[in-house]
Scaffold this motif. Structure first.
Motif, mmCIF file in Angstrom:
data_model
loop_
_atom_site.group_PDB
_atom_site.id
_atom_site.type_symbol
_atom_site.label_atom_id
_atom_site.label_comp_id
_atom_site.label_asym_id
_atom_site.label_seq_id
_atom_site.Cartn_x
_atom_site.Cartn_y
_atom_site.Cartn_z
ATOM 1 N N GLY A 97 3.172 78.044 44.244
ATOM 2 C CA GLY A 97 2.439 78.029 43.071
ATOM 3 C C GLY A 97 3.001 77.280 41.909
ATOM 4 O O GLY A 97 2.009 76.564 40.998
ATOM 5 N N GLU A 98 4.222 76.629 41.928
ATOM 6 C CA GLU A 98 4.466 75.636 41.056
ATOM 7 C C GLU A 98 3.918 74.186 41.326
ATOM 8 O O GLU A 98 3.718 73.526 40.274
ATOM 9 C CB GLU A 98 6.152 75.422 40.932
ATOM 10 C CG GLU A 98 6.881 74.829 42.279
ATOM 11 C CD GLU A 98 7.194 75.978 43.347
ATOM 12 O OE1 GLU A 98 7.698 75.714 44.094
ATOM 13 O OE2 GLU A 98 6.682 76.870 43.210
ATOM 14 N N PHE A 99 3.558 74.014 42.469
ATOM 15 C CA PHE A 99 2.689 72.714 42.922
ATOM 16 C C PHE A 99 1.310 73.043 42.554
ATOM 17 O O PHE A 99 0.610 72.050 41.992
ATOM 18 C CB PHE A 99 2.870 72.352 44.198
ATOM 19 C CG PHE A 99 4.404 71.837 44.535
ATOM 20 C CD1 PHE A 99 4.504 70.467 44.219
ATOM 21 C CD2 PHE A 99 5.299 72.571 45.152
ATOM 22 C CE1 PHE A 99 5.770 70.002 44.254
ATOM 23 C CE2 PHE A 99 6.629 71.820 45.338
ATOM 24 C CZ PHE A 99 6.890 70.601 45.036
ATOM 25 N N GLU A 100 0.701 74.113 42.486
ATOM 26 C CA GLU A 100 -0.536 74.296 42.071
ATOM 27 C C GLU A 100 -0.889 74.226 40.528
ATOM 28 O O GLU A 100 -1.754 73.567 40.312
ATOM 29 C CB GLU A 100 -0.807 76.172 42.325
ATOM 30 C CG GLU A 100 -2.324 76.581 42.107
ATOM 31 C CD GLU A 100 -3.389 76.081 42.971
ATOM 32 O OE1 GLU A 100 -4.416 76.107 42.814
ATOM 33 O OE2 GLU A 100 -2.764 75.757 44.273
ATOM 34 N N VAL A 101 -0.001 74.719 39.770
ATOM 35 C CA VAL A 101 -0.219 74.393 38.447
ATOM 36 C C VAL A 101 -0.170 72.858 37.987
ATOM 37 O O VAL A 101 -0.909 72.353 37.324
ATOM 38 C CB VAL A 101 1.063 75.189 37.609
ATOM 39 C CG1 VAL A 101 0.883 75.015 36.131
ATOM 40 C CG2 VAL A 101 0.636 76.572 37.502
ATOM 41 N N LEU A 102 0.850 72.579 38.722
ATOM 42 C CA LEU A 102 1.058 70.888 38.415
ATOM 43 C C LEU A 102 -0.016 70.119 38.961
ATOM 44 O O LEU A 102 -0.623 69.287 38.147
ATOM 45 C CB LEU A 102 2.351 70.351 39.183
ATOM 46 C CG LEU A 102 2.643 68.765 38.893
ATOM 47 C CD1 LEU A 102 2.846 68.476 37.525
ATOM 48 C CD2 LEU A 102 3.886 68.542 39.802
#
Length: 152
Positions: A97-102
Motif C-alpha cells: 500500500g505505501e508504494f501504491e500511494v507514492l
C-alpha cells in the motif's frame, strides 16, 4: 501486400533519455522512452523495478484550459497539486500500500507536468517504479520529480 490503413510507423528504436543521481543516499536512475502513443518512464533504485502504473491523458480535459487557479483563501498553492481529473491505475505490482500511494502521486504529478507543458498532449504516461523505500521524505520526492522532469 499493402499495410493495414490503421497502422502507424514510427522510428525504432524509440527516442530515449536516461539520467542518474543519488536521492536520499540511494543511486537512482530515470529513463524515458518516447513512443507515438505513450511515454514510458522508469524510476529505479539499486536495480529494482516492481510496480507499474499508467495515467491516460486523453480521457478528458479539466476546466480552465488544463490549469488550476490557486485560491486566495487557502495557503496551499493549487498550481503545485496534480490535476484532479487524472487517475493513476496500477497495471502490475502494487501489492504494498505505501508504494501504491507514492506511485499514484508520482504518476499524476508527472502527468500534470506534461499537460502544463503541452495541454494538447494525448499520449498515455506509463510509470515503472522500483524504489528502495516508500517514505523517503518530501525533499526526496521533489528530487525524484526533478530527475523525471530532466528526462521529459
Amino acid at each position: 501486400m499493402a499495410p493495414p490503413a490503421n497502422l502507424t510507423f514510427s522510428t525504432f528504436p524509440a527516442p530515449s533519455k536516461t539520467v542518474s543521481n543519488t536521492i536520499a543516499g540511494v543511486p537512482t536512475q530515470v529513463t524515458a522512452l518516447n513512443f507515438s502513443d505513450k511515454l514510458v518512464l522508469t524510476i529505479s533504485q539499486s536495480g529494482r523495478l516492481n510496480h507499474w502504473l499508467h495515467v491516460p491523458l486523453s480521457g478528458g480535459r479539466p476546466l480552465d484550459n488544463g490549469f488550476l487557479n490557486p485560491s486566495s483563501e487557502t495557503d496551499v498553492d493549487a498550481s503545485l497539486l496534480p490535476f484532479a481529473h487524472l487517475t493513476a491505475t496500477t497495471v502490475l505490482g502494487g501489492t504494498r500500500g505505501e508504494f501504491e500511494v507514492l506511485g499514484q502521486t508520482l504518476a499524476t504529478t508527472l502527468a500534470t507536468a506534461l499537460l502544463m507543458r503541452n495541454p494538447e498532449e494525448q499520449r498515455m504516461v506509463v510509470l515503472g517504479l522500483g524504489l528502495e523505500k516508500a517514505d523517503q521524505g518530501r525533499e526526496a520526492f521533489d528530487e525524484l520529480i526533478g530527475l523525471c522532469l530532466e528526462c521529459l
